[in-house]
Design a protein around this motif. Structure first.
Motif, PDB file in Angstrom:
ATOM      1  N   VAL A  22       0.866  -1.180   0.000  1.00 55.26           N
ATOM      2  CA  VAL A  22       0.000   0.000   0.000  1.00 55.26           C
ATOM      3  C   VAL A  22       0.901   1.228   0.000  1.00 55.26           C
ATOM      4  N   PHE A  23       0.360   2.323  -0.512  1.00 56.08           N
ATOM      5  CA  PHE A  23       1.101   3.585  -0.611  1.00 56.08           C
ATOM      6  C   PHE A  23       0.257   4.659   0.068  1.00 56.08           C
ATOM      7  N   VAL A  24       0.757   5.145   1.166  1.00 60.85           N
ATOM      8  CA  VAL A  24       0.007   6.088   1.994  1.00 60.85           C
ATOM      9  C   VAL A  24       0.559   7.488   1.736  1.00 60.85           C
ATOM     10  N   ALA A  25      -0.334   8.421   1.515  1.00 60.34           N
ATOM     11  CA  ALA A  25       0.097   9.790   1.211  1.00 60.34           C
ATOM     12  C   ALA A  25      -0.935  10.771   1.736  1.00 60.34           C
ATOM     13  N   ASP A  26      -0.463  11.974   2.002  1.00 57.84           N
ATOM     14  CA  ASP A  26      -1.352  13.091   2.325  1.00 57.84           C
ATOM     15  C   ASP A  26      -1.503  13.953   1.080  1.00 57.84           C
ATOM     16  N   PRO A  36      -2.114  20.663  -7.194  1.00 56.80           N
ATOM     17  CA  PRO A  36      -2.265  19.729  -6.064  1.00 56.80           C
ATOM     18  C   PRO A  36      -1.095  18.747  -6.019  1.00 56.80           C
ATOM     19  N   ARG A  37      -0.695  18.367  -4.815  1.00 54.23           N
ATOM     20  CA  ARG A  37       0.436  17.466  -4.647  1.00 54.23           C
ATOM     21  C   ARG A  37       0.111  16.390  -3.616  1.00 54.23           C
ATOM     22  N   ARG A  38       0.849  15.289  -3.714  1.00 51.18           N
ATOM     23  CA  ARG A  38       0.716  14.191  -2.751  1.00 51.18           C
ATOM     24  C   ARG A  38       2.058  14.007  -2.053  1.00 51.18           C
ATOM     25  N   HIS A  39       1.999  13.843  -0.742  1.00 52.83           N
ATOM     26  CA  HIS A  39       3.214  13.683   0.048  1.00 52.83           C
ATOM     27  C   HIS A  39       3.243  12.263   0.604  1.00 52.83           C
ATOM     28  N   PRO A  40       4.122  11.402   0.079  1.00 51.15           N
ATOM     29  CA  PRO A  40       4.210  10.029   0.598  1.00 51.15           C
ATOM     30  C   PRO A  40       4.657  10.028   2.058  1.00 51.15           C
ATOM     31  N   LEU A  41       4.151   9.063   2.805  1.00 56.00           N
ATOM     32  CA  LEU A  41       4.405   9.019   4.241  1.00 56.00           C
ATOM     33  C   LEU A  41       5.132   7.738   4.644  1.00 56.00           C
ATOM     34  N   ARG A  92      -0.402  -7.590   8.707  1.00 54.75           N
ATOM     35  CA  ARG A  92       0.717  -7.159   9.543  1.00 54.75           C
ATOM     36  C   ARG A  92       1.684  -6.342   8.690  1.00 54.75           C
ATOM     37  N   LEU A  93       2.126  -5.203   9.195  1.00 57.96           N
ATOM     38  CA  LEU A  93       3.093  -4.368   8.489  1.00 57.96           C
ATOM     39  C   LEU A  93       4.481  -4.983   8.652  1.00 57.96           C
ATOM     40  N   ALA A  94       5.046  -5.444   7.538  1.00 62.57           N
ATOM     41  CA  ALA A  94       6.293  -6.200   7.600  1.00 62.57           C
ATOM     42  C   ALA A  94       7.515  -5.387   7.226  1.00 62.57           C
ATOM     43  N   GLU A  95       7.368  -4.440   6.287  1.00 58.11           N
ATOM     44  CA  GLU A  95       8.543  -3.749   5.755  1.00 58.11           C
ATOM     45  C   GLU A  95       8.108  -2.447   5.113  1.00 58.11           C
ATOM     46  N   VAL A  96       9.013  -1.500   5.057  1.00 53.36           N
ATOM     47  CA  VAL A  96       8.799  -0.245   4.347  1.00 53.36           C
ATOM     48  C   VAL A  96      10.019  -0.007   3.478  1.00 53.36           C
ATOM     49  N   SER A  97       9.793   0.325   2.214  1.00 57.64           N
ATOM     50  CA  SER A  97      10.918   0.563   1.306  1.00 57.64           C
ATOM     51  C   SER A  97      10.602   1.741   0.412  1.00 57.64           C
ATOM     52  N   THR A  98      11.657   2.299  -0.172  1.00 57.94           N
ATOM     53  CA  THR A  98      11.519   3.446  -1.055  1.00 57.94           C
ATOM     54  C   THR A  98      12.084   3.107  -2.423  1.00 57.94           C
ATOM     55  N   VAL A  99      11.805   3.986  -3.373  1.00 59.48           N
ATOM     56  CA  VAL A  99      12.315   3.781  -4.727  1.00 59.48           C
ATOM     57  C   VAL A  99      13.834   3.693  -4.718  1.00 59.48           C
ATOM     58  N   GLY A 100      14.482   4.478  -3.850  1.00 57.08           N
ATOM     59  CA  GLY A 100      15.934   4.532  -3.855  1.00 57.08           C
ATOM     60  C   GLY A 100      16.617   3.322  -3.255  1.00 57.08           C
ATOM     61  N   ASN A 101      15.892   2.530  -2.436  1.00 60.29           N
ATOM     62  CA  ASN A 101      16.572   1.417  -1.782  1.00 60.29           C
ATOM     63  C   ASN A 101      15.926   0.066  -2.043  1.00 60.29           C
ATOM     64  N   ASP A 102      15.076  -0.022  -3.023  1.00 59.65           N
ATOM     65  CA  ASP A 102      14.410  -1.293  -3.289  1.00 59.65           C
ATOM     66  C   ASP A 102      14.273  -1.498  -4.789  1.00 59.65           C
ATOM     67  N   SER A 103      14.874  -2.560  -5.284  1.00 59.72           N
ATOM     68  CA  SER A 103      14.842  -2.825  -6.732  1.00 59.72           C
ATOM     69  C   SER A 103      13.460  -3.188  -7.225  1.00 59.72           C
ATOM     70  N   ARG A 104      12.539  -3.528  -6.325  1.00 69.43           N
ATOM     71  CA  ARG A 104      11.185  -3.886  -6.768  1.00 69.43           C
ATOM     72  C   ARG A 104      10.474  -2.714  -7.419  1.00 69.43           C
ATOM     73  N   THR A 123       6.309   6.289  -4.161  1.00 68.76           N
ATOM     74  CA  THR A 123       7.745   6.212  -3.885  1.00 68.76           C
ATOM     75  C   THR A 123       8.059   5.518  -2.569  1.00 68.76           C
ATOM     76  N   ILE A 124       7.066   5.353  -1.697  1.00 69.37           N
ATOM     77  CA  ILE A 124       7.275   4.680  -0.413  1.00 69.37           C
ATOM     78  C   ILE A 124       6.225   3.582  -0.279  1.00 69.37           C
ATOM     79  N   ALA A 125       6.674   2.342  -0.234  1.00 72.63           N
ATOM     80  CA  ALA A 125       5.769   1.197  -0.186  1.00 72.63           C
ATOM     81  C   ALA A 125       5.717   0.617   1.222  1.00 72.63           C
ATOM     82  N   TRP A 126       4.499   0.370   1.687  1.00 71.94           N
ATOM     83  CA  TRP A 126       4.289  -0.336   2.945  1.00 71.94           C
ATOM     84  C   TRP A 126       3.944  -1.784   2.577  1.00 71.94           C
TER      85      TRP A 126
END
Length: 232
Positions: A22-26, A36-41, A92-104, A123-126
């Motif tokens: 999931v990708f959570v943003a404000d 309008p903009r979205r801020h990943p959390l 269950r929340l297992a991991e959080v990764s970003t575009v810069g540190n995850d090849s997925r 850009t930030i995956a839960w």
């Protein structure tokens, strides 16, 4: 257990089609000179490993419908079909990764940015594990990541147990029929020209021309006799 609101039809992809991120943003509304903009959390560090109750909001993301169609060939059910204002799953929340540190993120994960998708989901995956769909439990909206109402916890646990034991199974929601796609009209190619008629052999008259008379009679301006002699 913490409250995590999620727009539809993302909840349907999570409960019925194996989505695990999931990708959570404000959302920041547009203002003068700024779109309008979205801020990943990032989630709080203390949330890692905790259970989340996935809450289907009454919002329906039309862009998600297009993304699911182009990335996975899925036709999402309409907004009046999917449950809303209810808990539909726990995970269950297992991991959080970003575009810069995850090849997925680079086209290798089908739920982040598959090569056929129109855009990357964020850009930030839960990343979630132990996802369990359950019978929708109506509840009032709440603040993101706030503790689930203690009065709902007994019923939520009971529905988790029924789902884990296979006594309750997820309902299959009817998807709309795909829109007819008219084939583009194609101009008919011009008819091929008829083959040329076979050429006939040219007939040549090679017979000798007969000789002219010895004293031919001529008439007209260049005849041998003048008009005065004719009158005389």
């Amino acid at each position: 257990m913490f409250h995590l609101p999620l727009e539809r039809p993302w909840t349907w992809a999570l409960t019925h089609h194996g989505m695990w991120s999931v990708f959570v943003a404000d959302a920041e509304p547009a203002r003068q000179g700024v779109p309008p903009r979205r801020h990943p959390l990032h989630p709080p560090a203390e949330l890692m490993g905790c259970w989340l109750a996935i809450y289907a909001t009454r919002d329906y993301d039309a862009d998600a419908v297009r993304w699911l169609r182009e990335a996975h060939g899925l036709e999402a059910p309409a907004g009046d079909v999917l449950p809303a204002g209810a808990y539909v799953a726990v995970a269950r929340l297992a991991e959080v990764s970003t575009v810069g540190n995850d090849s997925r993120a680079f086209g290798r994960d089908p739920w982040w940015a598959p090569r056929t998708a129109p855009y990357c989901r964020g850009t930030i995956a839960w990343w979630l594990e132990e996802i369990q769909a359950l019978e929708p439990l109506p509840a009032a909206p709440a603040k993101r990541l706030s503790p689930v109402d203690p009065e709902l916890m007994p019923e939520l646990r009971e529905r988790m147990r029924l789902a884990c034991d296979g006594i309750w199974r997820p309902e299959v929601y009817a998807a709309p029929a795909p829109l007819p796609y008219p084939a583009p009209s194609r101009e008919r190619p011009p008819a091929p020209a008829p083959p040329p008629a076979p050429s006939r052999p040219r007939v040549v008259d090679d017979r000798p021309v007969p000789p002219m008379l010895a004293n031919p009679v001529q008439f007209g301006l260049f005849s041998g006799r003048s008009a005065s002699s004719e009158v005389a």
